[in-house]
Design a protein around this motif. Structure first.
Motif, PDB file in Angstrom:
ATOM      1  N   SER A 106       0.842  -1.212   0.000  1.00 52.10           N
ATOM      2  CA  SER A 106       0.000   0.000   0.000  1.00 52.10           C
ATOM      3  C   SER A 106       0.868   1.250   0.000  1.00 52.10           C
ATOM      4  O   SER A 106       0.546   2.243  -0.664  1.00 52.10           O
TER       5      SER A 106
ATOM      6  N   SER B 132      -4.841   2.215   2.330  1.00 53.51           N
ATOM      7  CA  SER B 132      -4.624   2.300   3.772  1.00 53.51           C
ATOM      8  C   SER B 132      -3.416   1.456   4.182  1.00 53.51           C
ATOM      9  O   SER B 132      -3.261   0.315   3.761  1.00 53.51           O
TER      10      SER B 132
ATOM     11  N   SER C  35      -7.313  -4.795  -0.194  1.00 58.04           N
ATOM     12  CA  SER C  35      -7.673  -3.462   0.250  1.00 58.04           C
ATOM     13  C   SER C  35      -7.845  -2.471  -0.871  1.00 58.04           C
ATOM     14  O   SER C  35      -8.109  -1.313  -0.621  1.00 58.04           O
TER      15      SER C  35
ATOM     16  N   GLU D  18      -3.904  -3.422  -5.657  1.00 53.31           N
ATOM     17  CA  GLU D  18      -3.052  -4.098  -4.672  1.00 53.31           C
ATOM     18  C   GLU D  18      -3.491  -5.555  -4.586  1.00 53.31           C
ATOM     19  O   GLU D  18      -4.673  -5.855  -4.495  1.00 53.31           O
TER      20      GLU D  18
HETATM   21 MG   LIG Z   1      -1.816  -3.082   2.029  1.00 49.54          MG
END
Ligand SMILES: [Mg+2]
Ligand SMILES: Nc1nc2c(ncn2[C@@H]2O[C@H](COP(=O)(O)OP(=O)(O)OP(=O)(O)O)[C@@H](O)[C@H]2O)c(=O)[nH]1
Length: 280
Positions: free
Chosen positions: A63, A76, A87, A103
């Protein structure tokens, strides 16, 4: 499993036109395809639309790297070892180009992998494989690479860029070269030893954006090396087929992706379409 990649133009030898510098003394221990081979990349066309898959094991900085590329916080970031769930996907326009990032944790089941794969359709221009550099290169890192290669198909290596985060923890002259050298076991399997970047995602945004720009230049290089094409495999192609159908019903690609990320029923429509597919 069959790898399909119709858009890719194979390069017979990607290192052919690149120059070797002789500013460092050769290390007899180092493999031939090592970092002493400093490549001077010529300018290559800037992709107007970039799709990136940021992939890696839990807590490898996926991330954070994605945010560094976007130049803003969207994904996040967390240090807690909570459940490693998908996420996200984000898209924005930066410096005149549209950047689409998905991701993808490596430990997803086939069902869980559907969402990230739908959001990366029609396929990523580069696959950013994330590692941490505090322990330099470990056998576990190599295992992660070979497992992904089996899972996504061997063509995956042509699109891989190694992104090693945590440079701030090993500051010092030559730190980046040391880290890079430790990753030679993977780098020598890639078309070019240039497919590597060390990142400090804790730096200020000015510095992070510069690092993001550097990574995007590498992405342009990867796309150029692959004839402007992108990675795909059987599953992504199958999702793309459904995407084309949905596009024909008047929605935009971004709208469809957003609905899938938000857990809309549309995800099941895609999953049904592709129920018999294996990943690669
Ligand atoms: Mg992540
Ligand atoms: N010191 C340092 N910490 C970093 C760096 N990049 C990421 N981190 C930290 O590493 C932890 C994990 O980062 P994430 O970006 O959430 O990693 P991730 O792979 O997305 O994690 P999951 O999605 O939860 O698997 C966070 O605490 C980050 O702040 C870096 O360059 N330096």
């Amino acid at each position: 499993m069959t790898m399909v990649n119709e858009e890719m133009t194979d390069k017979k030898d990607n290192t052919k036109n690149k120059e070797e510098t002789t500013d460092n003394k050769p290390d007899p221990q180092a493999p031939k395809h090592s970092l002493r081979l400093k490549l001077r990349l010529g300018p290559c066309p800037k992709l107007k639309e970039v799709r990136l898959m940021v992939i890696g094991k839990s807590k490898r900085g996926k991330s954070s790297v994605a945010n560094t590329v976007l130049g803003e916080d969207h994904f996040s970031v967390s240090s807690s070892f909570s459940q490693n769930i998908y996420s996200g996907w984000h898209q924005l326009t930066r410096d005149g180009r549209s950047i689409d990032i998905t991701e993808m944790p490596t430990d997803l089941s086939s069902d869980e992998a559907a969402r990230p794969l739908i959001t990366i359709t029609p396929g990523p221009h580069a696959i950013i494989l994330c590692f941490r550099c505090e322990q330099f290169f470990t056998p576990e890192d190599y295992y992660a690479y070979t497992t992904l290669k089996k899972w996504l198909g061997s063509h995956f290596s042509k699109y891989v860029i190694l992104a090693v985060s945590g440079l701030d923890n090993i500051a010092g002259d030559g730190a980046e070269d040391m880290v890079r050298n430790s990753f030679v076991p993977i780098l020598r399997e890639l078309p070019s030893p240039d497919r590597f970047i060390c990142l400090d995602n804790t730096a200020n945004w000015d510095s992070r954006r510069q690092q993001g720009d550097k990574l995007l230049r590498l992405v342009d290089q990867v796309a150029n090396d692959n004839g402007g094409g992108h990675f795909s495999n059987r599953k992504i192609r199958s999702f793309e087929q459904e995407m084309q159908y949905q596009l024909g019903r008047g929605k935009t690609r971004a709208e469809i992706k957003r609905r899938v990320v938000d857990g809309d029923d549309l995800e099941h429509v895609f999953a049904k379409q592709c129920s018999s597919c294996v990943v690669s």
